[in-house]
Design a protein around this motif. Structure first.
Motif, short mmCIF file in Angstrom:
data_model
loop_
_atom_site.label_atom_id
_atom_site.label_comp_id
_atom_site.label_asym_id
_atom_site.label_seq_id
_atom_site.Cartn_x
_atom_site.Cartn_y
_atom_site.Cartn_z
N ILE A 153 -79.30 14.87 -31.85
CA ILE A 153 -78.93 14.76 -33.27
C ILE A 153 -77.43 14.70 -33.48
N ASP B 58 -72.26 12.10 -43.04
CA ASP B 58 -73.25 11.54 -42.12
C ASP B 58 -74.04 10.36 -42.68
N PHE C 29 -76.47 21.18 -40.87
CA PHE C 29 -77.56 20.30 -40.50
C PHE C 29 -78.18 19.59 -41.69
N ARG D 129 -73.99 16.42 -45.75
CA ARG D 129 -74.63 15.23 -45.19
C ARG D 129 -74.14 13.97 -45.88
N ASN E 51 -79.27 11.45 -37.08
CA ASN E 51 -78.60 12.15 -38.18
C ASN E 51 -77.94 11.20 -39.18
#
Length: 471
Positions: free
Chosen positions: A50, A414, A470, A410, A213
């Protein structure tokens, strides 16, 4: 005993590997080390698959690179010719930091002569999208994070099939992770009708490439290169409020005519190349815009290779009077957290609306973990009560930024996102009115009451916050 020593050494090596790799992001390093202690040795496997840093799926050849840069330069030149004589909006010109960011750090230019429509009701937004698609003459480009095979999804599918059979070029991009439940039959019917389809992150391929991810969270519709849509809506019945677990769905979406459409299109064409390897630079996809509207708009595409974080941070620290935020997920970067605290301590009116009913409890608990310290700093928090709040809006004085980006790590680092910065009071005032409408059906979080929540709830928030890198 030797096995214990060996296991301990392997654990130490794993911890050192994480620290060395993630030293630029200590919050992420701490989270992964915690996972290792919770699941010794085995916890390194998800990290391996990930946490790999993003690498481009497809590299342009020199010829392709030159062709794309020439294409982009021509679009920039065309847009610059239509910027008013007084240049940037007065709000930006007064703020040198913000002016530097929007002119030099963002990868797409400011555009003029736009007409923007704001949709606070999902039903109206989808109706406008479907009507525009039905009227298409040359091409239809769609890109969504989630597409469902439900009533709304079938409605889009049938219309796309009809337009493809009429000879219109139809291209569809979807994210393989977000649309993982989309059946093969749905895709097959579109392909057989002539719709070209690309999957941004096929789960199995992405797993072995260690890129799970990184997801394409953009929501784009472009019709004939003359009208573009972006915002927070995906294609699914829940976005129309038909999921009883959510009820009414509150979102913010936009349609645009004018030069901003060129950059919504450019974003789609860039993603199309990444997925399909086809570099589309024909002038028919970027026609001369007929709109002579007055809206000044900057389209902002972001992702793991071009973060939006600098813009968000600058909009917050630049505010002198107000910062209004609506977001379904509130997990700020440490810099953004400090910027919000600094703003409110400097007398700026900071108000944040989050959902009253969460869709992801772990993420929601993480959001709540930030509430108490910001309440203590003077930020006012509200929980939306009319249904599920999915709108993503940041208002900073007389500027607004809205699109697909959540106020979380995120989205900042990401995911591939698409937003618009609005410089004109008309649009900013409309978004402000929508904010206060939402405020009227929200409950304010009172600090004295919030501090009385049960100890087990506080522990859930602590645990969720440790795992926040995460999300």
């Amino acid at each position: 005993m030797p096995w214990i020593i060996l296991a301990f050494l392997v654990l130490i090596i794993q911890i050192m590997a994480i620290i060395i790799t993630e030293y630029r992001r200590p919050d992420k390093a701490v989270a992964w080390v915690m996972i290792l202690f919770m699941i010794p040795l085995v916890g390194f496997l998800p990290y391996y698959f990930i946490a790999k840093r993003y690498t481009r799926h497809r590299i342009l050849s020199q010829n392709e690179y030159n062709q794309r840069e020439s294409f982009k330069a021509e679009l920039i030149y065309r847009c610059n010719q239509r910027i008013p004589a007084n240049g940037l909006a007065e709000t930006v010109s007064k703020n040198k930091k913000l002016q530097h960011i929007v002119q030099n750090k963002l990868n797409l230019p400011i555009t003029a002569c736009n007409e923007t429509t704001v949709y606070a009701e999902s039903e109206h937004a989808f109706k406008a999208m479907l009507e525009s698609i039905a009227a298409a003459k040359h091409h239809i480009h769609l890109e969504f994070y989630i597409i469902r095979d439900d009533e709304l999804g079938i409605q889009f599918k049938q219309l796309l099939i009809q337009k493809a059979q009429e000879g219109v070029y139809v291209r569809l991009l979807y994210d393989g992770i977000g649309s993982r439940r989309l059946g093969k039959a749905f895709i097959k019917q579109l392909r057989e009708a002539g719709v070209e389809i690309g999957c941004f992150s096929p789960p199995l391929v992405t797993f072995f490439q260690r890129q799970l991810n990184y997801r394409n969270h953009r929501k784009i519709v472009v019709v004939d290169g003359k009208i573009g849509f972006l915002g927070g809506l995906n294609i699914g019945d829940e976005y129309l409020g038909k999921d009883p677990s959510f009820g009414y769905w509150r979102d913010t979406h936009f349609s645009m005519k004018g030069d901003a459409v060129l950059w919504i299109q450019y974003t789609f064409l860039t993603d199309w190349y990444v997925v399909k390897g086809q570099l589309l630079t024909d002038s028919s996809y970027v026609p001369v815009q007929e709109s002579h509207g007055r809206d000044i708009v900057q389209i902002v595409k972001s992702g793991p290779d071009e973060t939006i974080l600098e813009l968000i941070f600058t909009l917050i620290i630049s505010a002198k009077q107000r910062i209004y935020i609506e977001t379904p997920y509130f997990i700020p970067d440490p810099g953004v957290l400090l910027a919000i605290k600094t703003a409110v301590m400097g007398g700026v009116d900071v108000r944040i609306i989050i959902p009253g009913t969460p869709d992801k409890k772990l993420v929601y608990n993480c959001s709540l973990s930030y509430v108490q310290e910001l309440l203590q700093a003077g930020v006012r928090f509200y929980c939306y009560q009319q249904g599920f709040l999915h709108a993503k809006v940041l208002i900073s004085d007389d500027l607004a930024c809205s699109g697909s980006t959540n106020m979380d790590l995120r989205s900042f680092c990401d995911q591939f996102e698409l937003n618009a910065v609005f410089f004109d009071r008309k649009i900013v005032n409309r978004l402000t009115d929508d904010f206060f409408t939402d405020l009227s059906v929200s409950n304010e979080i009172v600090q004295s009451e919030f501090e009385k929540r049960p100890p087990q709830q506080k522990m859930k928030e602590v645990f969720a916050r440790l795992l926040s890198p995460f999300f």
